[in-house]
Write a protein that holds these residues in place. Structure first.
Motif, short mmCIF file in Angstrom:
data_model
loop_
_atom_site.label_atom_id
_atom_site.label_comp_id
_atom_site.label_asym_id
_atom_site.label_seq_id
_atom_site.Cartn_x
_atom_site.Cartn_y
_atom_site.Cartn_z
N UNK A 86 12.14 3.74 1.72
CA UNK A 86 11.07 3.25 0.84
C UNK A 86 10.04 4.33 0.57
N UNK A 87 9.67 5.08 1.60
CA UNK A 87 8.65 6.11 1.45
C UNK A 87 9.12 7.23 0.52
N UNK A 88 10.35 7.69 0.70
CA UNK A 88 10.86 8.79 -0.13
C UNK A 88 10.96 8.36 -1.59
N UNK A 89 11.55 7.19 -1.82
CA UNK A 89 11.71 6.72 -3.20
C UNK A 89 10.35 6.49 -3.86
N UNK A 90 9.42 5.89 -3.13
CA UNK A 90 8.09 5.61 -3.69
C UNK A 90 7.37 6.90 -4.05
N UNK A 91 7.43 7.89 -3.17
CA UNK A 91 6.76 9.16 -3.43
C UNK A 91 7.38 9.87 -4.63
N UNK A 92 8.69 9.89 -4.71
CA UNK A 92 9.37 10.54 -5.84
C UNK A 92 9.05 9.83 -7.14
N UNK A 131 0.79 -1.22 0.00
CA UNK A 131 0.00 0.00 0.00
C UNK A 131 0.82 1.28 0.00
N UNK A 132 2.15 1.16 -0.08
CA UNK A 132 3.00 2.35 -0.05
C UNK A 132 2.70 3.29 -1.21
N UNK A 133 2.57 2.72 -2.41
CA UNK A 133 2.28 3.53 -3.59
C UNK A 133 0.92 4.21 -3.48
N UNK A 134 -0.07 3.49 -2.92
CA UNK A 134 -1.41 4.05 -2.77
C UNK A 134 -1.41 5.22 -1.79
N UNK A 135 -0.67 5.09 -0.71
CA UNK A 135 -0.55 6.19 0.24
C UNK A 135 0.18 7.38 -0.37
N UNK A 136 1.19 7.10 -1.18
CA UNK A 136 1.91 8.19 -1.85
C UNK A 136 0.99 8.96 -2.80
N UNK A 137 0.15 8.25 -3.54
CA UNK A 137 -0.81 8.90 -4.43
C UNK A 137 -1.81 9.73 -3.64
N UNK A 138 -2.26 9.21 -2.50
CA UNK A 138 -3.18 9.97 -1.66
C UNK A 138 -2.51 11.25 -1.16
N UNK A 139 -1.24 11.14 -0.77
CA UNK A 139 -0.52 12.33 -0.32
C UNK A 139 -0.38 13.38 -1.41
N UNK A 140 -0.08 12.92 -2.63
CA UNK A 140 0.03 13.85 -3.75
C UNK A 140 -1.31 14.52 -4.04
N UNK A 141 -2.39 13.76 -3.95
CA UNK A 141 -3.71 14.32 -4.21
C UNK A 141 -4.08 15.35 -3.13
N UNK A 142 -3.79 15.03 -1.88
CA UNK A 142 -4.06 15.97 -0.80
C UNK A 142 -3.25 17.25 -0.98
N UNK A 143 -2.00 17.11 -1.41
CA UNK A 143 -1.17 18.30 -1.63
C UNK A 143 -1.72 19.14 -2.77
N UNK A 144 -2.30 18.52 -3.79
CA UNK A 144 -2.89 19.27 -4.89
C UNK A 144 -4.16 19.99 -4.47
#
Length: 315
Positions: A225-231, A79-92
């Motif tokens: 893992x979190x930083x690389x996945x988000x980037x 679920x790391x990628x899914x959380x990263x996408x959620x974070x990007x959406x919240x930031x937008x």
């Protein structure tokens, strides 16, 4: 190791001359300005982003498998990628005019918290079957994905969200891929912590008895893992199964010594993504298949093979 690096170099050079626009070594040697612009603005950034994304995501998968003691755990199945996408959406939604690095930082926080929740949930699950755990992670990620989709629909951002669901290197040009350079020092940090990750993979009790600060090492691994996945999600999109199949194939043939197999994992990850990218460019030439689809189809086939192999072992 040397033969794989040589193969990667040969394929990397060859990939520079694969594309809709004709580009040849002769045009570059003759000083053709248009050819050099295509090379420097489009083809070279694309190659660099492929190598960085492939190697860094594969290393993240290796780290997660080591820390979770499960070969089927990866940024995709946890679920790391899914959380990263959620974070990007919240930031937008909340910080629409913020710089890309600010959005990436928010995505990192979400990815880290989500991965930490998964690892905490993993500790509380008594039935730690090698197949059951990633299924729980996939369900966990799908719940977060549904929340992300609802918010995207609510704020009319479905089109922006679709760009993060499928990886695509066709848009990698000068000025768009440089964020991936953040993964370079993180891969170096992962190599420096390789022995610690190996000990942490023995379990908290054993690692603590050996004098390791278990929680600190786990948090360091999850942060990488979190930083690389988000980037990677912010820049390229999602590359499904990459962090799962490459570490499994490498450890299957070269063992579980993390410091030994980590460079091999980086090389094989870059090689796998490069092969998928070239394949996607030539199959329906002059059109192109998105890299996310190519990696997903080939990766899912390898995953089914690994699953059948492991299931057969227990029969």
């Amino acid at each position: 190791m040397k033969k794989w690096i040589l193969l990667l170099v040969v394929l990397s050079v060859g990939s520079l001359f694969v594309g809709v626009h004709d580009l040849s070594p002769g045009a570059l040697l003759s000083g053709d300005q248009a050819a050099w612009e295509i090379l420097l603005i489009s083809r070279l950034p694309r190659l660099i982003s492929i190598l960085l994304a492939g190697s860094s995501v594969s290393i993240c998968g290796l780290i997660m498998q080591q820390l979770s003691q499960n070969k089927f755990v990866s940024p995709t199945t946890a679920g790391t990628m899914d959380w990263a996408r959620l974070g990007l959406l919240v930031s937008m939604i909340l910080f629409a005019s913020a710089a890309p690095l600010v959005k990436a930082a928010i995505a990192v926080v979400f990815a880290f918290v989500g991965t930490l929740l998964f690892m905490t949930m993993l500790d509380r699950i008594k039935y730690k079957d090698s197949v059951f755990i990633p299924l729980v992670g996939l369900m966990f990620g799908n719940i977060i994905g549904s929340v992300t989709m609802f918010l995207a629909y609510r704020y009319d951002l479905i089109q922006s969200l679709s760009a993060w669901l499928h990886g695509d290197f066709s848009v990698m040009m000068e000025g768009r891929y440089e964020t991936l350079y953040v993964s370079v020092p993180l891969m170096g940090l992962a190599y420096a912590y390789a022995n610690r990750f190996t000990i942490a993979g023995m379990g908290e009790e054993m690692a603590t008895n050996l004098g390791l600060r278990y929680r600190s090492v786990v948090y360091a691994g999850l942060l990488i893992v979190a930083v690389v996945s988000a980037i990677e999600v912010l820049t390229v999109g999602t590359l499904p199964f990459l962090g799962l199949v490459v570490p499994n194939l490498v450890t299957m043939y070269y063992g579980d010594h993390l410091r030994k197999v980590l460079p091999l994992t980086a090389v094989f990850g870059a090689l796998f993504v490069l092969l998928c990218d070239v394949l996607g460019r030539v199959v329906i030439y002059p059109y192109e298949i998105p890299i996310g689809l190519t990696v997903g189809v080939i990766g899912s086939g390898i995953f089914l093979y690994l699953l059948a192999r492991r299931t057969k072992r227990y029969v």
